[in-house]
Scaffold this active site. Structure first.
Site, mmCIF file in Angstrom:
data_model
loop_
_atom_site.group_PDB
_atom_site.id
_atom_site.type_symbol
_atom_site.label_atom_id
_atom_site.label_comp_id
_atom_site.label_asym_id
_atom_site.label_seq_id
_atom_site.Cartn_x
_atom_site.Cartn_y
_atom_site.Cartn_z
ATOM 1 N N PRO A 13 -49.533 -106.178 92.352
ATOM 2 C CA PRO A 13 -50.272 -106.215 91.100
ATOM 3 C C PRO A 13 -51.762 -105.937 91.232
ATOM 4 O O PRO A 13 -52.401 -106.365 92.192
ATOM 5 C CB PRO A 13 -50.042 -107.643 90.587
ATOM 6 C CG PRO A 13 -49.578 -108.422 91.761
ATOM 7 C CD PRO A 13 -48.873 -107.451 92.657
ATOM 8 N N ASN A 14 -52.253 -105.200 90.259
ATOM 9 C CA ASN A 14 -53.683 -104.884 90.081
ATOM 10 C C ASN A 14 -54.219 -103.845 91.061
ATOM 11 O O ASN A 14 -55.354 -103.404 90.930
ATOM 12 C CB ASN A 14 -54.550 -106.164 90.134
ATOM 13 C CG ASN A 14 -54.130 -107.172 89.088
ATOM 14 O OD1 ASN A 14 -54.038 -106.823 87.910
ATOM 15 N ND2 ASN A 14 -53.839 -108.390 89.484
ATOM 16 N N ARG A 21 -61.796 -101.820 90.079
ATOM 17 C CA ARG A 21 -61.567 -103.270 90.129
ATOM 18 C C ARG A 21 -62.498 -103.908 91.167
ATOM 19 O O ARG A 21 -62.387 -103.610 92.362
ATOM 20 C CB ARG A 21 -60.112 -103.512 90.541
ATOM 21 C CG ARG A 21 -59.770 -104.953 90.792
ATOM 22 C CD ARG A 21 -58.425 -105.091 91.488
ATOM 23 N NE ARG A 21 -58.136 -106.487 91.697
ATOM 24 C CZ ARG A 21 -57.220 -106.947 92.529
ATOM 25 N NH1 ARG A 21 -56.468 -106.114 93.223
ATOM 26 N NH2 ARG A 21 -57.025 -108.245 92.664
ATOM 27 N N TYR A 26 -63.433 -104.709 96.765
ATOM 28 C CA TYR A 26 -62.375 -103.787 97.195
ATOM 29 C C TYR A 26 -62.862 -102.357 97.434
ATOM 30 O O TYR A 26 -62.089 -101.511 97.848
ATOM 31 C CB TYR A 26 -61.243 -103.777 96.154
ATOM 32 C CG TYR A 26 -60.603 -105.137 95.980
ATOM 33 C CD1 TYR A 26 -59.912 -105.726 97.040
ATOM 34 C CD2 TYR A 26 -60.696 -105.841 94.783
ATOM 35 C CE1 TYR A 26 -59.328 -106.974 96.899
ATOM 36 C CE2 TYR A 26 -60.118 -107.098 94.633
ATOM 37 C CZ TYR A 26 -59.436 -107.657 95.689
ATOM 38 O OH TYR A 26 -58.858 -108.893 95.569
ATOM 39 N N ASN A 77 -48.739 -104.649 100.688
ATOM 40 C CA ASN A 77 -49.893 -105.355 100.134
ATOM 41 C C ASN A 77 -49.408 -105.916 98.802
ATOM 42 O O ASN A 77 -49.392 -105.210 97.783
ATOM 43 C CB ASN A 77 -51.100 -104.444 99.930
ATOM 44 C CG ASN A 77 -52.305 -105.225 99.405
ATOM 45 O OD1 ASN A 77 -52.186 -106.397 99.061
ATOM 46 N ND2 ASN A 77 -53.457 -104.574 99.322
ATOM 47 N N ALA A 80 -51.875 -110.609 94.785
ATOM 48 C CA ALA A 80 -51.851 -112.062 94.610
ATOM 49 C C ALA A 80 -50.468 -112.666 94.819
ATOM 50 O O ALA A 80 -50.349 -113.869 95.094
ATOM 51 C CB ALA A 80 -52.386 -112.414 93.222
ATOM 52 N N GLU A 101 -47.942 -106.903 106.733
ATOM 53 C CA GLU A 101 -48.735 -107.239 105.543
ATOM 54 C C GLU A 101 -50.137 -106.659 105.698
ATOM 55 O O GLU A 101 -50.749 -106.799 106.765
ATOM 56 C CB GLU A 101 -48.792 -108.758 105.405
ATOM 57 C CG GLU A 101 -49.786 -109.219 104.349
ATOM 58 C CD GLU A 101 -49.423 -110.566 103.783
ATOM 59 O OE1 GLU A 101 -48.264 -110.728 103.364
ATOM 60 O OE2 GLU A 101 -50.283 -111.452 103.761
ATOM 61 N N HIS A 103 -54.022 -106.265 103.708
ATOM 62 C CA HIS A 103 -54.964 -106.597 102.636
ATOM 63 C C HIS A 103 -56.253 -105.831 102.878
ATOM 64 O O HIS A 103 -56.735 -105.763 104.023
ATOM 65 C CB HIS A 103 -55.303 -108.093 102.619
ATOM 66 C CG HIS A 103 -54.130 -108.967 102.350
ATOM 67 N ND1 HIS A 103 -53.595 -109.129 101.092
ATOM 68 C CD2 HIS A 103 -53.377 -109.713 103.180
ATOM 69 C CE1 HIS A 103 -52.568 -109.954 101.160
ATOM 70 N NE2 HIS A 103 -52.406 -110.319 102.417
ATOM 71 N N ARG A 110 -62.404 -115.736 101.747
ATOM 72 C CA ARG A 110 -62.552 -115.768 100.284
ATOM 73 C C ARG A 110 -62.184 -117.161 99.748
ATOM 74 O O ARG A 110 -62.354 -118.158 100.437
ATOM 75 C CB ARG A 110 -61.699 -114.647 99.675
ATOM 76 C CG ARG A 110 -62.140 -113.254 100.181
ATOM 77 C CD ARG A 110 -61.346 -112.147 99.526
ATOM 78 N NE ARG A 110 -61.581 -112.136 98.076
ATOM 79 C CZ ARG A 110 -60.846 -111.428 97.214
ATOM 80 N NH1 ARG A 110 -59.840 -110.673 97.662
ATOM 81 N NH2 ARG A 110 -61.114 -111.461 95.934
HETATM 82 C C1 DQA Z 1 -55.560 -108.310 98.215
HETATM 83 C C2 DQA Z 1 -56.054 -109.755 98.388
HETATM 84 C C3 DQA Z 1 -55.378 -110.666 97.378
HETATM 85 O O1 DQA Z 1 -55.858 -111.997 97.530
HETATM 86 C C4 DQA Z 1 -55.665 -110.210 95.963
HETATM 87 O O2 DQA Z 1 -54.972 -111.016 95.035
HETATM 88 C C5 DQA Z 1 -55.367 -108.768 95.749
HETATM 89 C C6 DQA Z 1 -55.766 -107.825 96.787
HETATM 90 C C7 DQA Z 1 -56.322 -107.344 99.144
HETATM 91 O O3 DQA Z 1 -55.810 -106.241 99.372
HETATM 92 O O4 DQA Z 1 -57.399 -107.675 99.635
HETATM 93 O O5 DQA Z 1 -54.873 -108.365 94.713
HETATM 94 O O6 DQA Z 1 -54.197 -108.251 98.547
#
Ligand code: DQA
Length: 152
Positions: A13-14, A21, A26, A77, A80, A101, A103, A110
């Site tokens: 998501p997102n 964003r 990011y 990835n 959240a 995984e 990120h 954070r």
């Molecule tokens: C994320 C880190 C997560 O905590 C966050 O909710 C994201 C992006 C990252 O790529 O740094 O959506 O996965």
């Protein structure tokens, strides 16, 4: 030429909003930029990628199952959902390929609620905090892990 081994790269998501964003967290690269860079890096490693994004948890679960059938490894990835989803944790455990995984941000530097990753507990390894390079490093990891398992 024989088909190249496939690595699924799954984004949660997102992440479709990368570029606009929270750029201070990011960066300015879009998910399309990352896809192009990952595709080129994968080719240099002799791998092909299947790159997807969804804002829905169930899609990510279905795609992990599909990766288990079609891919040699997956990079996830989960955004959240990493911090909330036992269903994604279970999906990673349910398939027999390695899942790495990734990120963009360093989740340990954070908010406290990002420190726990359910998906990270089930993953073969976690890369966090290198910006878009996290995906390239995860591809390097996928290559190494699959070479090792091929030797066994
Ligand atoms: C994320 C880190 C997560 O905590 C966050 O909710 C994201 C992006 C990252 O790529 O740094 O959506 O996965």
């Amino acid at each position: 030429m024989p088909d190249l081994p496939i690595v699924f790269i799954l984004n949660g998501p997102n992440l479709n909003l990368l570029g606009t964003r929270e750029p201070e967290v990011y960066g300015r690269e879009t998910l399309g930029d990352i896809k192009a860079a990952a595709s080129a890096h994968a080719a240099s490693l002799g791998l092909a990628i299947e790159f997807r994004q969804s804002n829905r948890e169930g899609d990510l679960i279905d795609w992990l199952h599909e990766a288990g059938e079609k891919a040699v490894a997956a990079i996830l990835n989960a955004g959240a959902y990493s911090h909330t989803s036992i269903a994604l944790h279970d999906a990673i455990r349910a398939i027999s390929i390695p899942v790495i995984e990734a990120h963009l941000s360093n989740i340990h530097a954070r908010e406290a609620f990002r420190e726990r990753s359910f998906t990270g507990r089930a993953a073969a390894g976690v890369i966090s905090g290198f910006g878009p390079d996290a995906y390239m490093l995860a591809l390097d990891g996928a290559k190494r892990l699959t070479q090792k398992s091929a030797k066994q």
